[in-house]
Design an enzyme around this catalytic site. Structure first.
Site, PDB file in Angstrom:
ATOM      1  CG  HIS A   1      -8.722  -2.906  -2.530  1.00 24.83           C
ATOM      2  ND1 HIS A   1      -9.626  -2.160  -3.251  1.00 24.83           N
ATOM      3  CD2 HIS A   1      -8.540  -2.242  -1.364  1.00 24.83           C
ATOM      4  CE1 HIS A   1      -9.965  -1.092  -2.557  1.00 24.83           C
ATOM      5  NE2 HIS A   1      -9.331  -1.117  -1.398  1.00 24.83           N
ATOM      6  CG  LEU A   2      -8.291  -9.352   1.674  1.00 24.79           C
ATOM      7  CD1 LEU A   2      -9.053 -10.666   1.573  1.00 24.79           C
ATOM      8  CD2 LEU A   2      -6.877  -9.637   2.161  1.00 24.79           C
TER       9      LEU A   2
ATOM     10  CG  ASN B   1     -12.226  -0.646   3.793  1.00 26.93           C
ATOM     11  OD1 ASN B   1     -12.646  -1.049   4.869  1.00 26.93           O
ATOM     12  ND2 ASN B   1     -11.007  -0.111   3.659  1.00 26.93           N
TER      13      ASN B   1
ATOM     14  N   GLY C   1     -15.461   3.396   3.736  1.00 25.42           N
ATOM     15  CA  GLY C   1     -14.310   4.194   3.324  1.00 25.42           C
ATOM     16  C   GLY C   1     -13.610   3.682   2.086  1.00 25.42           C
ATOM     17  CD  GLN C   2     -14.761  -0.161  -2.718  1.00 29.86           C
ATOM     18  OE1 GLN C   2     -15.911  -0.402  -2.338  1.00 29.86           O
ATOM     19  NE2 GLN C   2     -14.203  -0.762  -3.744  1.00 29.86           N
TER      20      GLN C   2
ATOM     21  CG  ASP D   1      -2.073   0.962   1.084  1.00 30.49           C
ATOM     22  OD1 ASP D   1      -3.216   0.498   0.928  1.00 30.49           O
ATOM     23  OD2 ASP D   1      -1.825   2.192   1.135  1.00 30.49           O
TER      24      ASP D   1
HETATM   25  P1  5GP Z   1      -9.673   1.498   0.219  1.00 32.65           P
HETATM   26  O1  5GP Z   1      -9.693   2.787   0.993  1.00 32.65           O
HETATM   27  O2  5GP Z   1     -10.377   1.645  -1.109  1.00 32.65           O
HETATM   28  O3  5GP Z   1     -10.123   0.289   0.985  1.00 32.65           O
HETATM   29  O4  5GP Z   1      -8.141   1.201  -0.072  1.00 32.65           O
HETATM   30  C1  5GP Z   1      -7.438   1.747  -1.126  1.00 32.65           C
HETATM   31  C2  5GP Z   1      -5.984   1.679  -0.759  1.00 32.65           C
HETATM   32  O5  5GP Z   1      -5.207   1.888  -1.919  1.00 32.65           O
HETATM   33  C3  5GP Z   1      -5.563   2.743   0.272  1.00 32.65           C
HETATM   34  O6  5GP Z   1      -5.059   2.108   1.425  1.00 32.65           O
HETATM   35  C4  5GP Z   1      -4.513   3.543  -0.481  1.00 32.65           C
HETATM   36  O7  5GP Z   1      -3.450   3.959   0.353  1.00 32.65           O
HETATM   37  C5  5GP Z   1      -4.058   2.603  -1.562  1.00 32.65           C
HETATM   38  N1  5GP Z   1      -3.605   3.275  -2.760  1.00 32.65           N
HETATM   39  C6  5GP Z   1      -4.218   4.323  -3.385  1.00 32.65           C
HETATM   40  N2  5GP Z   1      -3.524   4.670  -4.488  1.00 32.65           N
HETATM   41  C7  5GP Z   1      -2.457   3.814  -4.562  1.00 32.65           C
HETATM   42  C8  5GP Z   1      -1.372   3.697  -5.495  1.00 32.65           C
HETATM   43  O8  5GP Z   1      -1.255   4.419  -6.476  1.00 32.65           O
HETATM   44  N3  5GP Z   1      -0.470   2.726  -5.238  1.00 32.65           N
HETATM   45  C9  5GP Z   1      -0.572   1.895  -4.150  1.00 32.65           C
HETATM   46  N4  5GP Z   1       0.391   0.973  -3.996  1.00 32.65           N
HETATM   47  N5  5GP Z   1      -1.587   1.984  -3.256  1.00 32.65           N
HETATM   48  C10 5GP Z   1      -2.513   2.933  -3.463  1.00 32.65           C
END
Ligand code: 5GP
Ligand code: ZN
Length: 113
Positions: A99-100, A86, A92-93, A31
């Site tokens: 994704h997990l 999420n 908070g997605q 992440d």
């Molecule tokens: P969500 O909030 O949708 O459950 O998780 C999305 C995750 O993707 C977040 O933890 C965020 O830090 C990560 N993320 C967002 N953009 C990028 C990126 O460009 N590269 C990587 N490696 N992670 C990302």
């Protein structure tokens, strides 16, 4: 949609990411904003917006098994780790490609925020 999707672009190698594991079904990478010493995101290669759109049990099973293998490799399997999916706004997605999250390497509170 898949053309512009951030995680589809990482899967295709168009955007760099610190890759951790991959197989024919899914891809795992660090992440960009880690919330713990280990914070890896495991995604299916095929675009699915969220858990709400998943139509087969195998998709989530492959994500979970890859997360488990990474947890073992990172040395956090016995101490413990958290896996999180999420889904939509209240959770908070922010990236709408399923994704997990694999999070570990420190104690975590419950209930989550
Ligand atoms: P969500 O909030 O949708 O459950 O998780 C999305 C995750 O993707 C977040 O933890 C965020 O830090 C990560 N993320 C967002 N953009 C990028 C990126 O460009 N590269 C990587 N490696 N992670 C990302
Ligand atoms: Zn996608």
């Amino acid at each position: 949609m898949a053309d512009a999707c951030l995680f589809c672009r990482i899967v295709r190698g168009e955007i760099p990411a610190k890759m951790v594991a991959e197989n024919e079904h899914c891809v795992a990478f660090r992440d960009i904003n880690p919330q713990a010493p280990t914070h890896v995101v495991v995604v299916p290669r095929a675009h699915v917006a969220s858990l709400n759109e998943v139509s087969d049990a195998g998709t989530v099973g492959e994500l979970a098994l890859m997360a488990r293998e990474i947890a073992k490799r990172e040395g956090i399997a016995d101490g413990g780790y958290r896996t999180v999916i999420n889904t939509n706004a209240d959770a908070g997605q922010t990236v709408f490609h399923l994704h997990l999250h694999l999070i570990g390497g420190r104690p975590m509170g419950w209930p989550p925020g």
